[in-house]
Scaffold this active site. Structure first.
Site, PDB file in Angstrom:
ATOM      1  N   HIS A 158      41.782  72.763  17.078  1.00 26.64           N
ATOM      2  CA  HIS A 158      42.023  71.322  17.301  1.00 26.64           C
ATOM      3  C   HIS A 158      43.509  70.979  17.197  1.00 26.64           C
ATOM      4  CE1 HIS A 158      37.782  70.607  17.446  1.00 26.64           C
ATOM      5  NE2 HIS A 158      37.566  70.916  16.179  1.00 26.64           N
ATOM      6  N   ASP A 193      33.068  77.651  19.474  1.00 23.58           N
ATOM      7  CA  ASP A 193      32.869  76.712  18.363  1.00 23.58           C
ATOM      8  C   ASP A 193      32.044  75.518  18.871  1.00 23.58           C
ATOM      9  OD1 ASP A 193      34.611  75.983  15.560  1.00 23.58           O
ATOM     10  OD2 ASP A 193      33.820  74.246  16.653  1.00 23.58           O
ATOM     11  N   HIS A 195      32.505  72.510  18.390  1.00 27.35           N
ATOM     12  CA  HIS A 195      33.403  71.421  18.789  1.00 27.35           C
ATOM     13  C   HIS A 195      34.318  71.880  19.921  1.00 27.35           C
ATOM     14  CE1 HIS A 195      32.490  70.743  14.429  1.00 27.35           C
ATOM     15  NE2 HIS A 195      32.239  69.527  14.886  1.00 27.35           N
ATOM     16  N   ASP A 282      29.908  77.313  13.961  1.00 30.17           N
ATOM     17  CA  ASP A 282      29.216  76.060  13.645  1.00 30.17           C
ATOM     18  C   ASP A 282      28.245  75.603  14.734  1.00 30.17           C
ATOM     19  OD1 ASP A 282      31.452  75.605  15.193  1.00 30.17           O
ATOM     20  OD2 ASP A 282      32.345  74.111  13.870  1.00 30.17           O
TER      21      ASP A 282
HETATM   22 ZN    ZN Z   1      33.956  73.325  14.870  1.00 31.24          ZN
END
Ligand code: ZN
Length: 341
Positions: A158, A193, A195, A282
Site C-alpha cells: 500500500h 493479498d 487488498h 489475508d
Molecule cells: Zn492485505
C-alpha cells in the site's frame, strides 16, 4: 528454499488502528513474525540475514522527499506540544498538487494516506530492514537462485512512491522488482493479498517494463476503496501493463484460482523472466478481514500455479493477520510451490 529476515523488523509495534469509527488494536502486530517464520520453516525455508545495500535501491522507487519525511518525522513530532506517541495524520490535502507544507502535521497528512500507518520510534528502522530483506531476496534470484521467500514486515504494497498507507511504509515488492529490473531482468509483480496493491500499481502505473497484476476483494466495498477497479489499466507508456482482477466478497478457491490463471497468462504474454509474488495471506477464509474465502488447500494450489510458470519466483510477504491458520497457509503455499516444480 532460501529465506531472508532481519530481527530489527521487530522494532515496529503499531498501536493505533481506527476502523468503523472505533479505535481497535492494530492487526499488524510483531507477533506475526513468529507465526510466519515458523510457517516458512515448516516448508523447509532456511533463513539468512539481509546485507545492507543502502538507500539507493529504495530511492529508485520512493522519492527523496518522502524518505526524508519517513526517516525524520518521529523525532520532529516530539517537538509538538503534547504530541501523542505515534505520528498519525488528522488532515489530508484535497489535491496533492496544492503545495507542500512545512509543518510535521501537514507533512503527515501529505505522506500518510490514512490512519492505519502510525509511525513510532522503531518504524523507520523496521521498514528499512524489511526493504533490505526484499533487496537481498531479489539478489538471490539475480545470483541464479530459482526461488526465495522474504519475511517482509512491516508489509509494503500500500506504499506509493511518496505515501504510506494501510500498515505499509516502504514498498518491499516494488523495491525487489526494481532491483531485478536494474539487473536487466523483466519482472512481473503478482499481488494475491486480499487488498488491492494500490501503492505498487501507483509506483509502476506509467511504465511498460514492469507488469503489475493484483487479485483482491472488490474495492467498491473494501479497502483501499479508491483503487483496484478493472478500468485502471495504466497510463502513457504503461497503458495495458496493469491488470486488476477484483473478486466478489467471499470468493472461494475455484474463483480465486480462475482469476489467478488469467493473471498468470498475462505474465506469460508479457514475457516476464522473473515473478515477484506480493504474498498476502489475508485472502484466507480464516483471516480477520473476511474479504475472500481461500482455504489451506487453496493456498497450496496458489503456490503450485506459480511453479507452473517455469520462471524464478520471489515470494515477498505482504498482509495476513493472526488466525489459527496464518502459519499453515504460508507453509501450504510454499510447499505447494516446491512440490509442483
Ligand atoms: Zn492485505
Amino acid at each position: 528454499m532460501k529465506a531472508i529476515f532481519d530481527a530489527r523488523q521487530w522494532h515496529h509495534d503499531p498501536k493505533h488502528f481506527m476502523a468503523n469509527g472505533r479505535q481497535q488494536p492494530n492487526p499488524e502486530q510483531p507477533k506475526r513474525i513468529e507465526v510466519l517464520k515458523a510457517g516458512a520453516e515448516a516448508a523447509g525455508c532456511q533463513f539468512e540475514e539481509p546485507k545492507d545495500a543502502g538507500l539507493g535501491p529504495i530511492a529508485a522507487v520512493h522519492t527523496a522527499e518522502y524518505l526524508t519525511f519517513l526517516k525524520n518525522i518521529y523525532r520532529r513530532w516530539q517537538y509538538i506540544d503534547g504530541a501523542g506517541e505515534e505520528v498519525i495524520p488528522n488532515i489530508h490535502p484535497a489535491n496533492r498538487r496544492d503545495g507542500y507544507p512545512k509543518s510535521a502535521t501537514g507533512q503527515s497528512g501529505y505522506h500518510q494516506a490514512d490512519t492505519a500507518c502510525p509511525i513510532a520510534k522503531g518504524t523507520w528502522e523496521a521498514a528499512y530492514w524489511s526493504a533490505q530483506s526484499a533487496i537481498s531476496g531479489a539478489d538471490l534470484l539475480i545470483d541464479g537462485g530459482q526461488s526465495g521467500y522474504v519475511l517482509a514486515r512491516p508489509p509494503g504494497h500500500h506504499a506509493f512512491a511518496d505515501m504510506a498507507g494501510g500498515f505499509c511504509f516502504l514498498n518491499n515488492s516494488g523495491i525487489a522488482a526494481q532491483r531485478l529490473r536494474a539487473a536487466g531482468l523483466r519482472p512481473a509483480i503478482v499481488d494475491v493479498d486480499v487488498h488491492h496493491g494500490n501503492g505498487t500499481q501507483g509506483m509502476f502505473y506509467g511504465r511498460d517494463d514492469v507488469l503489475t497484476v493484483s487479485l483482491h476483494a472488490d474495492p467498491d466495498r473494501f479497502y483501499p476503496f479508491f483503487w483496484g477497479h478493472t478500468q485502471e489499466r495504466g497510463e502513457g507508456r504503461g497503458m495495458g501493463y496493469n491488470l486488476n482482477l477484483p473478486l466478489a466478497r467471499g470468493t472461494d478457491d475455484a474463483g480465486f484460482l480462475k482469476a489467478l490463471n488469467t493473471g498468470l497468462e498475462r505474465v506469460t504474454l508479457f514475457g516476464a523472466d522473473v515473478v515477484v509474488v506480493a504474498l498476502g495471506l489475508d485472502a484466507s477464509v480464516d483471516d480477520p478481514f473476511q474479504g475472500l474465502a481461500v482455504t489451506q488447500d487453496g493456498f497450496s494450489r496458489i503456490g503450485a500455479a506459480f511453479a507452473a510458470l517455469g520462471i524464478p519466483v520471489l515470494f515477498v510477504q505482504e498482509g495476513g493477520y493472526l488466525s489459527d491458520s496464518l502459519g499453515v497457509n504460508l507453509t501450504r503455499c510454499l510447499s505447494g510451490y516446491q512440490a509442483a516444480l
